[in-house]
Structures are given as C-alpha cells and as structure tokens.
Design an enzyme around this catalytic site. Structure first.
Site, short mmCIF file in Angstrom:
data_model
loop_
_atom_site.label_atom_id
_atom_site.label_comp_id
_atom_site.label_asym_id
_atom_site.label_seq_id
_atom_site.Cartn_x
_atom_site.Cartn_y
_atom_site.Cartn_z
N HIS A 182 78.92 7.53 86.84
CA HIS A 182 79.49 6.18 86.94
C HIS A 182 80.02 5.88 88.34
CE1 HIS A 182 83.49 8.09 85.99
NE2 HIS A 182 83.92 7.14 86.81
N ASP A 249 77.56 11.90 82.01
CA ASP A 249 78.20 11.27 83.17
C ASP A 249 78.25 12.28 84.32
OD1 ASP A 249 79.51 9.51 84.80
OD2 ASP A 249 81.44 9.63 83.76
N SER A 353 87.86 9.77 89.85
CA SER A 353 86.65 9.93 89.04
C SER A 353 85.64 10.72 89.87
CB SER A 353 86.07 8.56 88.69
OG SER A 353 86.83 7.93 87.69
#
Length: 405
Positions: A182, A249, A353
């Site tokens: 992502h 992911d 992230s």
C-alpha cells in the site's frame, strides 16, 4: 467504544491516527507505579539528580524541545541523553527537580571523532542483520545513530513540490528494499501520496547531513545519507488495495546497487523459519521508523512524523487471540498476516507503514525481518487491539524469485 474508533485503516503515511486517549494524554496519576514518583536519573551538566517523568509534565523540557534543537548537535545530544526508563510504554525524560529550566541544555564534548575502523573489519563485508550498536542502559524511543542500519525512508513528490516522507522499508540486499504494497500502489495512490521519487538510506535525523551525536567524550558522525532512484516497483500480484483485510500487503523496490556496507548501511536478514511456529505469546519484537512519538508532540504536533529515527519493543500476539479480537468487525486474519502490540500506549506509531517488524537471535547476534507494518486501528496503542503485520516468511518464495537470495 464506537465503531469509528475501532475502524481498521490502511495508513499512507504512518500506521495509525493518534487519539488522545491512546497515545497523547498523560497517564492518570492513579495508574502509575508507586516508584514512578521517585525515579531518579542523571542530567548532563547538573550536580543533582533529576526525576524521570512524562515530557508533557516537564516544564524545562518544553523550553528546549523545538525544531531548531534537532539541527544542533549539542542540543540534540542533550535531548538523547536525558531519555530515561520511567516507563516501558511511553517515552520519559529526566527533568530537574529544583528548577523549571536545565542549567546547561547542551552537550559540549571534546569533538574527538570516534574511530569505527575496527567495527567495520570485524564482520564479513556482505553479512546481514549485524549492527555495531551496543545496547545502553539509557531507555527511550530515540534510536541510536548506528542502530538498525537497514532502515529505508520512502520519499514522495507531488506536483513538483518538496519531497515528503511517507513510508518506511528495509534493505534486504544490495539492490532490494522490502516495504508494504500500500506504500507503492493502490486506487488513487499518486493523487493521495504522490510519486515515489527516492529510497533514502543512511538516514537518522532529517534536519542534518551528515548526522552526528556526542557520546562518551566522542563526536560520532554517520556517513552522508543517500537517495537512490527506484529502478522497479514490484507489489505482490495478489494485493488488492480495496480489500478490507489487506492481505498480501508486501512489495519490493529494486534500486541501484548500494555503496559498500558500513556501520550505517547494512541489510537485514530474511527469516529462516516462520516466527509464529516457535514464538511464545508476549515474545518481544522490535519496530523502527520515522513515525509518531510523544517526545516531539508539543512542538511538532501529534500527527507529524518524527524527524528522528525511532524504535519500540512490542509483544507478539498469538494468531488465535488476534483473530478472536477482530472477529466482531468481520476481519479475518490471513495466512500471510501476523499480530503484535495491543498494549496501552505501545504500538507502531513509532514505525511508518512499510517499516520492518524485527526479531533478534541472541545466540547468533543477528536481526531478522519478521513482519511489515500493514494495518492498525484508529489510535496507536489501544489496549487489547494489536497491529496487523505482513508475515515475511510466508512470502519467501515470491521474494527470492526476484532477489535470488
């Protein structure tokens, strides 16, 4: 608790959105351990001991905690040295007990350069997971200048504006960085984050280059940071950015070959076995990155990413317990996902992230990448709600198809 608070998010810039209850507010006095009120600590340049306390409660700390401090080696080194072990869940600083100001809030060292030649020749040139950093007694969330030398910062550009830090990653070879999918793809990705412009390595403090600290009468400086242009961006083919559970992911970024490894640049080892197959509940894992922290919150704000590399220890949460926790929200933990955290005020706000969740093999003195920061809840460190990570071992065949490792 409202469903909005518990809504799972895929964060473009950091793991989760802070809420005052979860991370920003001081603990109630009644919740603190008895020894917290009398925990003594040392302050540079002062003869009397200080008291270990929350940054927001220390008037003296508020006077020196500003952006300009992070550009001054003397002041930043002082801020690093007043970190203390007041609590295992939130950052604490050593505060004067008899004054509302530090006597000399800087470290004025002899400026003799630290000799790092010995540590550079002690390891094989291409060995992974090794760092020269030796753990110190001092606590805190600020990483050491040579700690986690595989950390990568992803920089984005939008409409030809200034570069912005958005995600983290980890160097796994001389030519590949691993991160979250992502962070590099998805619906309206470039409109919200911009174009991935550079992968930055050898970064510690974004306000200085090279980065330096004073420690033990020595001036220790890192190599200059380097920005490498992505040669190829490879998200996992099964990743679906519109999926609520965000399985698969994970992504690879191929970069031009890095300079030779040093104390400030090295790859982390890929896992040799599935961490979950032998881990016991609560086993400690580590995360690092340029995420959010209370250390600079008063000056930079609660939603601004840290300019300094952070670190945090998190407990592993077994799969069955994690799945049960999220079952009321119809979230199903996939085979390529794992959980960690879920303690009050202790979650991967410290890591962006895409940053690595790491495990340390004490027998071999080697660090392994275990997971990748993927999903979080609204409010870092919400008690009982762990963060969700991509399990790197599950994707080893896919990774090695590109890296050949």
């Amino acid at each position: 608790m409202s469903s909005a608070v518990l809504l799972l998010l895929v964060c473009g810039c950091a793991l989760a959105v802070l809420s005052p209850v979860a991370y920003g507010a001081p603990m109630d006095t009644d919740d603190r351990p008895v020894w917290d009120s009398i925990r003594l600590c040392d302050i540079p340049n002062e003869p009397n001991p200080g008291q270990c306390m929350l940054p927001a409660e220390c008037v003296a700390y508020g006077k020196i905690n500003d952006v300009s401090s992070l550009s001054s080696i003397e002041r930043f080194s002082f801020i690093k040295q007043i970190q203390c072990n007041g609590s295992d869940t939130v950052p604490y600083v050593c505060c004067p007990r008899d004054s509302d100001a530090y006597r000399e809030p800087y470290v004025n060292e002899t400026m003799v350069p630290k000799n790092r030649v010995a540590s550079r020749i002690a390891f094989d040139a291409d060995s992974c997971g090794i760092q020269s950093y030796v753990a110190k007694i001092r606590g805190g969330q600020l990483a050491e200048i040579d700690e986690f030398p595989w950390m990568a910062m992803l920089l984005y550009e939008r409409d030809n504006n200034a570069l912005t830090q958005g995600c983290g990653g980890a160097l796994i070879s001389r030519t590949y960085v691993i991160t979250a999918a992502h962070c590099v793809t998805g619906k309206n990705f470039q409109q919200t984050k911009g174009r991935l412009k550079f992968v930055r390595l050898r970064e510690y403090n974004i306000h200085t280059n090279p980065d330096c600290v004073y420690e033990n009468d020595l001036k220790d400086c890192s190599d200059d940071m380097i920005d490498l242009v992505p040669q190829a961006v490879i998200p996992h083919p099964e990743y679906d950015s519109e999926s609520s559970n965000q399985q698969h992911d994970i992504a690879l970024i191929r970069i031009e070959q890095t300079p030779p490894f040093t104390d400030f640049l090295r790859s982390i080892c890929l896992p040799e076995q599935n961490f979950e197959s032998s881990a016991t509940p609560g086993k400690k894992l580590s995360v690092s990155g340029w995420g959010r922290t209370d250390i600079f919150k008063d000056n930079l704000g609660p939603d601004v990413l840290s300019p300094i590399k952070l670190k945090l220890s998190l407990p592993y949460v077994e799969r069955e317990k994690c799945s049960k926790t999220f079952r009321p929200w119809s979230f199903a933990l996939g085979p390529g996902q794992m959980c960690a955290g879920g303690e009050r005020a202790k979650d991967t706000c410290a890591g962006d992230s895409g940053s690595p969740l790491m495990s340390y093999d004490m027998k071999r003195a080697i660090w392994y990448i275990t997971g990748i920061v993927s999903l979080g809840v609204r409010g870092c460190g919400v008690e009982g709600l762990p963060g969700v990570y991509t399990n790197v071992h599950h994707y080893l065949p896919w990774i090695k198809m590109y890296t050949g490792a």
